[in-house]
Design a protein around this motif. Structure first.
Motif, mmCIF file in Angstrom:
data_model
loop_
_atom_site.group_PDB
_atom_site.id
_atom_site.type_symbol
_atom_site.label_atom_id
_atom_site.label_comp_id
_atom_site.label_asym_id
_atom_site.label_seq_id
_atom_site.Cartn_x
_atom_site.Cartn_y
_atom_site.Cartn_z
ATOM 1 N N MET A 94 4.718 -1.607 -14.254
ATOM 2 C CA MET A 94 4.695 -2.517 -15.393
ATOM 3 C C MET A 94 3.349 -3.232 -15.498
ATOM 4 O O MET A 94 2.780 -3.333 -16.590
ATOM 5 N N CYS A 95 2.838 -3.714 -14.378
ATOM 6 C CA CYS A 95 1.539 -4.405 -14.386
ATOM 7 C C CYS A 95 0.425 -3.482 -14.860
ATOM 8 O O CYS A 95 -0.387 -3.862 -15.713
ATOM 9 N N VAL A 96 0.372 -2.278 -14.319
ATOM 10 C CA VAL A 96 -0.684 -1.334 -14.701
ATOM 11 C C VAL A 96 -0.566 -0.971 -16.181
ATOM 12 O O VAL A 96 -1.564 -0.969 -16.911
ATOM 13 N N ALA A 97 0.642 -0.690 -16.636
ATOM 14 C CA ALA A 97 0.840 -0.325 -18.044
ATOM 15 C C ALA A 97 0.425 -1.466 -18.973
ATOM 16 O O ALA A 97 -0.285 -1.245 -19.957
ATOM 17 N N LEU A 98 0.852 -2.686 -18.658
ATOM 18 C CA LEU A 98 0.510 -3.831 -19.515
ATOM 19 C C LEU A 98 -0.988 -4.101 -19.525
ATOM 20 O O LEU A 98 -1.546 -4.500 -20.550
ATOM 21 N N ASN A 99 -1.652 -3.874 -18.408
ATOM 22 C CA ASN A 99 -3.098 -4.076 -18.358
ATOM 23 C C ASN A 99 -3.857 -3.054 -19.195
ATOM 24 O O ASN A 99 -5.015 -3.274 -19.547
ATOM 25 N N ARG A 100 -3.203 -1.958 -19.535
ATOM 26 C CA ARG A 100 -3.839 -0.912 -20.340
ATOM 27 C C ARG A 100 -3.465 -0.997 -21.819
ATOM 28 O O ARG A 100 -3.897 -0.158 -22.613
ATOM 29 N N LEU A 101 -2.677 -1.974 -22.163
ATOM 30 C CA LEU A 101 -2.266 -2.169 -23.553
ATOM 31 C C LEU A 101 -2.846 -3.479 -24.079
ATOM 32 O O LEU A 101 -3.012 -4.434 -23.320
ATOM 33 N N PRO A 102 -3.101 -3.537 -25.384
ATOM 34 C CA PRO A 102 -3.587 -4.807 -25.942
ATOM 35 C C PRO A 102 -2.437 -5.813 -26.003
ATOM 36 O O PRO A 102 -1.285 -5.435 -26.222
ATOM 37 N N PRO A 103 -2.708 -7.077 -25.782
ATOM 38 C CA PRO A 103 -1.623 -8.063 -25.906
ATOM 39 C C PRO A 103 -1.217 -8.217 -27.371
ATOM 40 O O PRO A 103 -2.025 -8.053 -28.279
ATOM 41 N N ALA A 143 7.577 -2.686 -10.661
ATOM 42 C CA ALA A 143 6.780 -3.870 -10.990
ATOM 43 C C ALA A 143 5.301 -3.503 -11.059
ATOM 44 O O ALA A 143 4.573 -3.960 -11.963
ATOM 45 N N ASP A 144 4.838 -2.666 -10.131
ATOM 46 C CA ASP A 144 3.451 -2.206 -10.169
ATOM 47 C C ASP A 144 3.180 -1.380 -11.417
ATOM 48 O O ASP A 144 2.144 -1.529 -12.065
ATOM 49 N N PRO A 197 15.974 7.785 -9.833
ATOM 50 C CA PRO A 197 16.763 7.152 -8.760
ATOM 51 C C PRO A 197 15.917 6.640 -7.599
ATOM 52 O O PRO A 197 16.267 5.641 -6.971
ATOM 53 N N GLU A 198 14.807 7.300 -7.309
ATOM 54 C CA GLU A 198 13.986 6.898 -6.173
ATOM 55 C C GLU A 198 13.035 5.741 -6.475
ATOM 56 O O GLU A 198 12.347 5.239 -5.588
ATOM 57 N N ASP A 199 12.969 5.298 -7.731
ATOM 58 C CA ASP A 199 12.085 4.188 -8.100
ATOM 59 C C ASP A 199 12.564 2.885 -7.465
ATOM 60 O O ASP A 199 13.705 2.482 -7.651
ATOM 61 N N THR A 200 11.669 2.243 -6.737
ATOM 62 C CA THR A 200 12.003 0.952 -6.121
ATOM 63 C C THR A 200 11.578 -0.181 -7.060
ATOM 64 O O THR A 200 10.721 0.018 -7.931
ATOM 65 N N PRO A 201 12.150 -1.358 -6.894
ATOM 66 C CA PRO A 201 11.733 -2.499 -7.713
ATOM 67 C C PRO A 201 10.232 -2.797 -7.585
ATOM 68 O O PRO A 201 9.573 -3.115 -8.575
ATOM 69 N N ASP A 202 9.679 -2.680 -6.379
ATOM 70 C CA ASP A 202 8.243 -2.921 -6.193
ATOM 71 C C ASP A 202 7.405 -1.903 -6.948
ATOM 72 O O ASP A 202 6.402 -2.251 -7.574
ATOM 73 N N TYR A 203 7.792 -0.646 -6.873
ATOM 74 C CA TYR A 203 7.080 0.418 -7.589
ATOM 75 C C TYR A 203 7.113 0.152 -9.097
ATOM 76 O O TYR A 203 6.087 0.237 -9.774
ATOM 77 N N PHE A 206 -0.733 6.704 -11.785
ATOM 78 C CA PHE A 206 -1.735 5.883 -11.115
ATOM 79 C C PHE A 206 -1.148 5.200 -9.875
ATOM 80 O O PHE A 206 -1.743 5.240 -8.792
ATOM 81 N N VAL A 207 0.007 4.578 -10.034
ATOM 82 C CA VAL A 207 0.626 3.851 -8.915
ATOM 83 C C VAL A 207 1.018 4.824 -7.806
ATOM 84 O O VAL A 207 0.790 4.558 -6.622
ATOM 85 N N ARG A 208 1.556 5.971 -8.181
ATOM 86 C CA ARG A 208 1.952 6.963 -7.178
ATOM 87 C C ARG A 208 0.723 7.439 -6.387
ATOM 88 O O ARG A 208 0.765 7.589 -5.175
ATOM 89 N N GLU A 209 -0.388 7.664 -7.076
ATOM 90 C CA GLU A 209 -1.618 8.127 -6.418
ATOM 91 C C GLU A 209 -2.295 7.058 -5.576
ATOM 92 O O GLU A 209 -3.072 7.371 -4.689
ATOM 93 N N HIS A 210 -2.022 5.790 -5.860
ATOM 94 C CA HIS A 210 -2.701 4.690 -5.163
ATOM 95 C C HIS A 210 -1.757 3.841 -4.316
ATOM 96 O O HIS A 210 -2.068 2.690 -4.011
ATOM 97 N N GLN A 211 -0.629 4.381 -3.938
ATOM 98 C CA GLN A 211 0.320 3.625 -3.118
ATOM 99 C C GLN A 211 -0.234 3.386 -1.732
ATOM 100 O O GLN A 211 -0.876 4.258 -1.146
ATOM 101 N N ARG A 212 0.025 2.195 -1.239
ATOM 102 C CA ARG A 212 -0.335 1.864 0.139
ATOM 103 C C ARG A 212 0.757 2.378 1.066
ATOM 104 O O ARG A 212 1.929 2.353 0.734
ATOM 105 N N GLU A 213 0.353 2.804 2.201
ATOM 106 C CA GLU A 213 1.344 3.341 3.135
ATOM 107 C C GLU A 213 1.496 2.478 4.334
ATOM 108 O O GLU A 213 0.869 1.587 4.635
#
Length: 87
Positions: A36-45, A33-34, A25-31, A80-87
């Motif tokens: 998704m980007c990180v996950a896709l960058n770690r997978l082969p196309p 999206a981040d 429930p606490e997941d924001t659209p921006d979170y 990864f995103v949770r650990e590297h979030q900008r505040e």
């Protein structure tokens, strides 16, 4: 339709499914999206033109493996995103 619109990465759909399966429930659209980007960058196309072709030629075990990799990539991306979030 442009030729650019005719090609898609199959992992995008699998990553979206994995994100939806682990959504909180606490997941924001921006979170998300981040994540998704990180996950896709770690997978082969895995590009395709027609979904029906991809599903027809993809073995069940291969699809299961791709789903498992997507779920793992999303879980790792969430951390990864949770650990590297900008505040």
């Amino acid at each position: 339709m442009s030729f650019r619109d005719a090609v898609e990465n199959f992992y995008e759909r699998l990553v979206i499914d994995a994100i939806e399966a682990t959504r909180k429930p606490e997941d924001t659209p921006d979170y998300l999206a981040d994540v998704m980007c990180v996950a896709l960058n770690r997978l082969p196309p895995r590009y395709y033109r027609h979904t029906v072709d991809m599903m027809f030629y993809l073995a069940d075990e291969e699809l299961k493996g791709m789903r498992d990799k997507s779920l793992s990539a999303v879980k790792n991306a969430r951390d990864f995103v949770r650990e590297h979030q900008r505040e």
